[in-house]
Design an enzyme around this catalytic site. Structure first.
Site, PDB file in Angstrom:
ATOM      1  N   LYS A  26     -13.477 -42.714  53.217  1.00 42.47           N
ATOM      2  CA  LYS A  26     -13.659 -41.254  53.182  1.00 42.47           C
ATOM      3  C   LYS A  26     -15.135 -40.927  52.941  1.00 42.47           C
ATOM      4  O   LYS A  26     -15.909 -41.797  52.550  1.00 42.47           O
ATOM      5  CB  LYS A  26     -12.782 -40.653  52.073  1.00 42.47           C
ATOM      6  CG  LYS A  26     -13.103 -41.151  50.668  1.00 42.47           C
ATOM      7  CD  LYS A  26     -12.068 -40.708  49.644  1.00 42.47           C
ATOM      8  CE  LYS A  26     -12.405 -41.249  48.266  1.00 42.47           C
ATOM      9  NZ  LYS A  26     -11.349 -40.928  47.282  1.00 42.47           N
TER      10      LYS A  26
ATOM     11  N   ARG B 293      -3.484 -34.176  40.151  1.00 46.74           N
ATOM     12  CA  ARG B 293      -4.256 -33.384  41.117  1.00 46.74           C
ATOM     13  C   ARG B 293      -3.503 -33.268  42.432  1.00 46.74           C
ATOM     14  O   ARG B 293      -3.884 -32.473  43.294  1.00 46.74           O
ATOM     15  CB  ARG B 293      -5.660 -33.963  41.332  1.00 46.74           C
ATOM     16  CG  ARG B 293      -5.679 -35.278  42.086  1.00 46.74           C
ATOM     17  CD  ARG B 293      -7.071 -35.745  42.475  1.00 46.74           C
ATOM     18  NE  ARG B 293      -6.971 -36.974  43.264  1.00 46.74           N
ATOM     19  CZ  ARG B 293      -7.990 -37.726  43.605  1.00 46.74           C
ATOM     20  NH1 ARG B 293      -9.213 -37.407  43.219  1.00 46.74           N
ATOM     21  NH2 ARG B 293      -7.814 -38.814  44.325  1.00 46.74           N
TER      22      ARG B 293
ATOM     23  N   HIS C 194      -2.041 -42.710  42.035  1.00 47.01           N
ATOM     24  CA  HIS C 194      -3.480 -42.864  41.816  1.00 47.01           C
ATOM     25  C   HIS C 194      -3.750 -42.848  40.322  1.00 47.01           C
ATOM     26  O   HIS C 194      -3.207 -42.026  39.589  1.00 47.01           O
ATOM     27  CB  HIS C 194      -4.222 -41.719  42.524  1.00 47.01           C
ATOM     28  CG  HIS C 194      -5.694 -41.948  42.643  1.00 47.01           C
ATOM     29  ND1 HIS C 194      -6.244 -43.118  43.139  1.00 47.01           N
ATOM     30  CD2 HIS C 194      -6.755 -41.152  42.341  1.00 47.01           C
ATOM     31  CE1 HIS C 194      -7.569 -43.022  43.133  1.00 47.01           C
ATOM     32  NE2 HIS C 194      -7.900 -41.839  42.655  1.00 47.01           N
TER      33      HIS C 194
ATOM     34  N   ARG D  17      -6.345 -50.274  47.296  1.00 46.57           N
ATOM     35  CA  ARG D  17      -6.939 -49.131  47.997  1.00 46.57           C
ATOM     36  C   ARG D  17      -8.371 -48.886  47.508  1.00 46.57           C
ATOM     37  O   ARG D  17      -8.690 -47.803  47.029  1.00 46.57           O
ATOM     38  CB  ARG D  17      -6.057 -47.928  47.673  1.00 46.57           C
ATOM     39  CG  ARG D  17      -5.786 -46.959  48.793  1.00 46.57           C
ATOM     40  CD  ARG D  17      -4.730 -45.948  48.373  1.00 46.57           C
ATOM     41  NE  ARG D  17      -4.995 -45.305  47.122  1.00 46.57           N
ATOM     42  CZ  ARG D  17      -4.149 -45.250  46.075  1.00 46.57           C
ATOM     43  NH1 ARG D  17      -2.943 -45.772  46.145  1.00 46.57           N
ATOM     44  NH2 ARG D  17      -4.483 -44.658  44.949  1.00 46.57           N
TER      45      ARG D  17
ATOM     46  N   TYR E 128     -43.776 -28.003  40.841  1.00 48.67           N
ATOM     47  CA  TYR E 128     -43.291 -26.694  40.379  1.00 48.67           C
ATOM     48  C   TYR E 128     -43.121 -26.658  38.864  1.00 48.67           C
ATOM     49  O   TYR E 128     -42.553 -27.578  38.274  1.00 48.67           O
ATOM     50  CB  TYR E 128     -41.928 -26.379  40.993  1.00 48.67           C
ATOM     51  CG  TYR E 128     -41.978 -26.071  42.465  1.00 48.67           C
ATOM     52  CD1 TYR E 128     -42.672 -24.959  42.935  1.00 48.67           C
ATOM     53  CD2 TYR E 128     -41.331 -26.887  43.363  1.00 48.67           C
ATOM     54  CE1 TYR E 128     -42.715 -24.679  44.298  1.00 48.67           C
ATOM     55  CE2 TYR E 128     -41.358 -26.614  44.719  1.00 48.67           C
ATOM     56  CZ  TYR E 128     -42.058 -25.506  45.185  1.00 48.67           C
ATOM     57  OH  TYR E 128     -42.094 -25.240  46.517  1.00 48.67           O
TER      58      TYR E 128
ATOM     59  N   CYS F  46     -39.022 -31.891  44.467  1.00 51.89           N
ATOM     60  CA  CYS F  46     -38.998 -30.693  45.313  1.00 51.89           C
ATOM     61  C   CYS F  46     -37.960 -30.875  46.425  1.00 51.89           C
ATOM     62  O   CYS F  46     -37.283 -31.894  46.490  1.00 51.89           O
ATOM     63  CB  CYS F  46     -40.371 -30.453  45.934  1.00 51.89           C
ATOM     64  SG  CYS F  46     -41.702 -30.363  44.731  1.00 51.89           S
ATOM     65  N   MET F  47     -37.864 -29.915  47.321  1.00 53.08           N
ATOM     66  CA  MET F  47     -36.877 -30.024  48.394  1.00 53.08           C
ATOM     67  C   MET F  47     -37.199 -31.186  49.340  1.00 53.08           C
ATOM     68  O   MET F  47     -36.309 -31.907  49.772  1.00 53.08           O
ATOM     69  CB  MET F  47     -36.821 -28.718  49.193  1.00 53.08           C
ATOM     70  CG  MET F  47     -35.712 -28.722  50.238  1.00 53.08           C
ATOM     71  SD  MET F  47     -35.734 -27.282  51.292  1.00 53.08           S
ATOM     72  CE  MET F  47     -35.313 -25.980  50.140  1.00 53.08           C
ATOM     73  N   ASP F  48     -38.485 -31.382  49.636  1.00 52.50           N
ATOM     74  CA  ASP F  48     -38.870 -32.343  50.673  1.00 52.50           C
ATOM     75  C   ASP F  48     -39.679 -33.528  50.168  1.00 52.50           C
ATOM     76  O   ASP F  48     -39.763 -34.547  50.828  1.00 52.50           O
ATOM     77  CB  ASP F  48     -39.693 -31.623  51.746  1.00 52.50           C
ATOM     78  CG  ASP F  48     -39.041 -30.315  52.131  1.00 52.50           C
ATOM     79  OD1 ASP F  48     -37.929 -30.357  52.658  1.00 52.50           O
ATOM     80  OD2 ASP F  48     -39.634 -29.250  51.843  1.00 52.50           O
TER      81      ASP F  48
HETATM   82  C1  LIG Z   1     -11.106 -42.173  46.629  1.00 52.75           C
HETATM   83  C2  LIG Z   1      -9.787 -42.743  46.427  1.00 52.75           C
HETATM   84  C3  LIG Z   1      -9.616 -44.137  46.312  1.00 52.75           C
HETATM   85  C4  LIG Z   1     -10.772 -45.112  46.212  1.00 52.75           C
HETATM   86  O1  LIG Z   1     -11.355 -45.021  44.933  1.00 52.75           O
HETATM   87  P1  LIG Z   1     -12.571 -45.973  44.489  1.00 52.75           P
HETATM   88  O2  LIG Z   1     -12.756 -45.677  43.069  1.00 52.75           O
HETATM   89  O3  LIG Z   1     -13.732 -45.570  45.327  1.00 52.75           O
HETATM   90  O4  LIG Z   1     -12.156 -47.360  44.769  1.00 52.75           O
HETATM   91  C5  LIG Z   1      -8.318 -44.624  46.272  1.00 52.75           C
HETATM   92  N1  LIG Z   1      -7.254 -43.782  46.307  1.00 52.75           N
HETATM   93  C6  LIG Z   1      -7.401 -42.449  46.378  1.00 52.75           C
HETATM   94  C7  LIG Z   1      -6.175 -41.589  46.401  1.00 52.75           C
HETATM   95  C8  LIG Z   1      -8.652 -41.879  46.426  1.00 52.75           C
HETATM   96  O5  LIG Z   1      -8.788 -40.550  46.477  1.00 52.75           O
END
Ligand SMILES: *Cc1c(COP(=O)(O)O)cnc(C)c1O
Length: 357
Positions: A35, A127, A156, A207, A249, A296-298
């Site tokens: 992701k 969540r 999770h 995962r 700045y 700064c930004m750049d």
């Molecule tokens: C992002 C995520 C992971 C991976 O988590 P890491 O800490 O990067 O290994 C696994 N399962 C779910 C549901 C996630 O949102």
């Protein structure tokens, strides 16, 4: 090579080796989490290099899944979060595997087409997902949605990266109470932290995200991982400031004596955190040099030593190695008061990616 202001170098082989190491360590199926553009490493190239090692890919959004399909990635792709009913059609059109965690979305999928789904069980992260005490009712109701085939079941963990694993045990116990009543599914729970350190969380697959990229989620380092990302830029200007002059700045840094400084071509517009103002360090000529004044930004300014032999155009390393010196993602995150995940995923679109394979 043509001019690049700032760029990351992505070591795809390191990602491949990390994936193999995690797979060997756990002995389970690998659901590679790619992701947020593979945590800033480039999801398509990462998916290509992990095609043989990963059993499945996971993304957070429907758009991320579609982009992988459009790039000819054919492995199963799990969308980790349950989506809106309006997203049911595109998910199935592109052959993505949806996560379900509520009734409305499940029903919407069932109206579009037959599909495999993974059910997210909320065991305490709170969540998303079906709360574990309601899971059995949800499963029996799900039987009326004939086009949905429950392929997987997951949860999770909220605290796997903490030394105290007591809430991990609570979550795994809650999860196990569901598993006793549903079998023949692909069961998964472990993020990177759990995949590295909590064997009881392995089930059928793990995962991991962060660890694939060679970054440890916690202080424990049970296997060797290789960082895959190096972030570089250049010196853009060199100057000398007199005693009592300020820098950048707000003039938040005041020179105590005549000081040589270098402007480096990186700013918060590139995702380099503003929080590194007067607290970050970069590598120039194999040595650490401090960020001086505000980012700064750049551009940003660093202080040089009088003996430094630095020229405009010299390489500056923000993350990674230069000579014997190294700045890790963790160090940058710590100095910026944030987490490594945020540093990696905030690297901006002005930063070109170069893949080494
Ligand atoms: C992002 C995520 C992971 C991976 O988590 P890491 O800490 O990067 O290994 C696994 N399962 C779910 C549901 C996630 O949102």
């Amino acid at each position: 090579m043509h001019y690049l202001r700032t760029y990351t170098e992505i070591d795809l082989q390191a990602i491949q080796q990390n994936a193999e190491a995690i797979k060997k360590h756990t002995g389970k199926k690998l659901i590679a989490v790619i992701k947020a553009d593979a945590y800033g490493h480039g999801a398509v190239r990462v998916a290509e290099v992990l095609d043989a090692t990963a059993d499945m890919f996971a993304v957070a959004t429907v758009e991320e899944g579609i982009a992988l399909r459009q790039a000819d990635i054919h492995k199963p792709i799990l969308v980790l979060f349950s989506s809106l009913p309006t997203q049911a059609a595109p998910i199935l059109e592109y052959g993505l595997t949806p996560t379900i965690g509520d009734w409305e979305f499940s029903k919407a999928l069932n109206e579009v087409a037959s599909t495999k789904v993974h059910v997210n069980i909320n065991t305490g992260m709170n969540r998303s997902g079906v709360y574990y005490t309601e899971a059995m009712t949800f499963f029996s109701k799900l039987k009326t949605l004939h086009r949905l085939e429950v392929e997987g079941l997951f949860t999770h963990l909220a605290t796997a990266d903490e030394a105290d694993k007591s809430f991990v045990s609570v979550q795994l116990k809650r999860f196990a109470s569901i598993l006793a009543n549903v079998d023949g599914k692909m069961v998964h729970a472990a993020n990177s932290a759990a995949a590295l350190s909590v064997p009881e969380s392995y089930f059928d697959g793990v995962r991991p995200g962060l660890s694939l990229y060679g970054v440890y989620p916690a202080t424990e380092k049970p296997i060797l991982l290789k960082p895959a990302l190096t972030w570089k830029t250049h010196v853009g200007w060199i100057g000398s400031i007199s005693e009592a002059e300020g820098v950048s700045y707000g003039l938040t840094y005041k020179a105590r004596h005549q000081t040589r400084v270098a402007m480096v071509q990186i700013g918060y517009g590139d995702g380099y955190p503003c929080a590194l103002s007067n607290s970050g360090e970069v590598l120039i000529g194999g040595a650490r040099r401090p960020i001086t004044g505000r980012v700064c930004m750049d551009v940003s300014v660093v202080r040089l030593d009088p003996s430094d032999n630095v020229s405009v155009g010299d390489e500056v390393v923000l993350i990674g190695k230069q000579g014997d010196a190294e700045i890790t993602v963790d160090e940058v995150a710590h100095r910026a008061g944030t987490i490594s995940y945020e540093i990696l995923t905030q690297i901006g679109t002005r930063v070109k990616r170069i893949f080494n394979c």
